[in-house]
Design an enzyme around this catalytic site. Sequence first.
Site, PDB file in Angstrom:
ATOM      1  N   ASP A  84     -40.270  -7.193 -59.950  1.00  0.00           N
ATOM      2  CA  ASP A  84     -40.358  -5.870 -60.565  1.00  0.00           C
ATOM      3  C   ASP A  84     -39.019  -5.578 -61.247  1.00  0.00           C
ATOM      4  OD1 ASP A  84     -41.363  -3.255 -61.097  1.00  0.00           O
ATOM      5  OD2 ASP A  84     -40.262  -2.500 -59.357  1.00  0.00           O
TER       6      ASP A  84
ATOM      7  N   ASP B 193     -37.632  -1.786 -62.610  1.00  0.00           N
ATOM      8  CA  ASP B 193     -37.026  -0.515 -62.181  1.00  0.00           C
ATOM      9  C   ASP B 193     -36.807  -0.508 -60.674  1.00  0.00           C
ATOM     10  OD1 ASP B 193     -37.211   1.471 -64.627  1.00  0.00           O
ATOM     11  OD2 ASP B 193     -39.205   0.573 -64.533  1.00  0.00           O
TER      12      ASP B 193
ATOM     13  N   ASP C 177     -39.692  -3.051 -55.143  1.00  0.00           N
ATOM     14  CA  ASP C 177     -39.102  -1.941 -54.370  1.00  0.00           C
ATOM     15  C   ASP C 177     -40.143  -0.929 -53.927  1.00  0.00           C
ATOM     16  OD1 ASP C 177     -39.554  -0.940 -56.995  1.00  0.00           O
ATOM     17  OD2 ASP C 177     -38.148   0.691 -56.587  1.00  0.00           O
TER      18      ASP C 177
END
Lengths: 302, 302
Positions: B25, B27, B243
């Site tokens: 991922d 961001d 995250d």
Amino acid sequence: MAACRLLTRDSAAQLLSNIDTVLTDCDGVLWQGTEALPGAAKTIAKLREMGKRIFFVTNNSTKSRLSYVEKLKNLGFEANEEEVYGTAYIAALYLKNIAKVTGKVYMVGNKEMAKELDLQGISYTGVGPDPIEGTVTDWKTLPLDPEVTTVLVGFDEHLSYMKMIKAASYLSNENVQFVATNTDERLPVGNGRVIPGTGCILAAVHTAADRDPVILGKPSKFMFEVIKERHDLDPNRTMMIGDKLTTDIMLGHNCGLTTLLVLSGVTSLEEARQMQASNSIEHQKCVPHYYLNNMGELGDIL
Amino acid sequence: MAACRLLTRDSAAQLLSNIDTVLTDCDGVLWQGTEALPGAAKTIAKLREMGKRIFFVTNNSTKSRLSYVEKLKNLGFEANEEEVYGTAYIAALYLKNIAKVTGKVYMVGNKEMAKELDLQGISYTGVGPDPIEGTVTDWKTLPLDPEVTTVLVGFDEHLSYMKMIKAASYLSNENVQFVATNTDERLPVGNGRVIPGTGCILAAVHTAADRDPVILGKPSKFMFEVIKERHDLDPNRTMMIGDKLTTDIMLGHNCGLTTLLVLSGVTSLEEARQMQASNSIEHQKCVPHYYLNNMGELGDIL
């Protein structure tokens, strides 16, 4: 248990002899948009002649009490300010008397809600267009008004991403109160157009804020509690007329009222029957005691 | 069953010997807003040196592949277009190859999504500001474009009530397809500001339309299926780093990948432990196999 029976001439006579107060929803019951529904004004007049007290109770937050009285009169309904309870007015009352708001309200709302807040002497900000500017770099340092202690969400045709950032940012402070007028999803107007309701605006703010608001409109008892206390209503002798199961009819059940569904708005008889067939307690609270096609029919059988 | 274990130097050596592809991922993992997270670029470079293939998989729909490559390079990450899968690109692929869109797409989205649609030769309308005008009387006769066959919702900083009316009105035709990039609720940036995500925009349209969209982003398998087919991935030898539990980690479980949670974004270790303690099957799919504080730490122990 409510049984969703057609209200006949006989059962109407029996029912009305046990009722001295009628609460009626507006959109889909008395009017559709800007047009009165046929026979509705005549029915309200007839109920008044029979000595019934009338209260107009609507989740719609786009009008102040004064504007509702004006609309009612323009469409041929007799009405005074003391008989009208909309969520713009109810929100102002709640903020003043229950939430006891100090500081300022950040309002995702409209000018009519602002008028009601003015009348209660509550300060606010946020009404009107607030288009997005800048980029995420600017947004993450957006100035916030330190006086804001409450976020109020109602109908706002000027909803913007900027307002969503502001509302959610204010609400990231857990001391800031979160109040909403209602959750009605849409106002179907037919011909393939959908007019989104406050529920859609609230869904955006709610998802951004990740917190649950206090919701004031039907089926929350708050609106009825205010009317009951002020006008000394007996729930056992009160009837609620509405076109929506999850707001009008559920309000009735939540407050111990007799309920009458009219099919001139958002609900079909089939949907009411589905609720009746369900075993869910929530669904049972959406089953009306009686139904009729429209308010005009009620006048005809009285 | 995943156990949310701290990834140590020993377990990392063991793990990486069984992995030849890493999906990551962006961001909250590689960067936060416009700044690279410490050590993340070095870790990606080290994984490449070890011969691992890298794919950047993000639900963020605000960038085309080309813009992502540019951002990655500006922040010190080596990357090429074939390695980047964002939902703007994925949506264009879906509309072209799976939904096989004819006619026009009504897009609640942004210019970068539009670029990806251009590259696939798909017509669209709706991008940019569309402020509300008129009253409900005008809205209920709003002209609709008869060529629109699909509504696509992604990140749109110009969301307006007018766009909500149009999207919901197009969707009242059951033949019109409803597609959304992702449901991420917000991008927390700290300091008391909340940046609402596509999930908030989608919540408004979804509530107005009363229909469920096809959702393309993580945890939907669609994004992984595209990468797997194109690049011949073996899920058993693939690791997903992210995250967010309900998107990144759940995607990993949905696709049979090994999962690594980093705590530099939206999730705390406590939240992961709560998922682990829950008996719900959905929650178990959110438990990562391993965790680390951040991507920099992964580089340090490799």
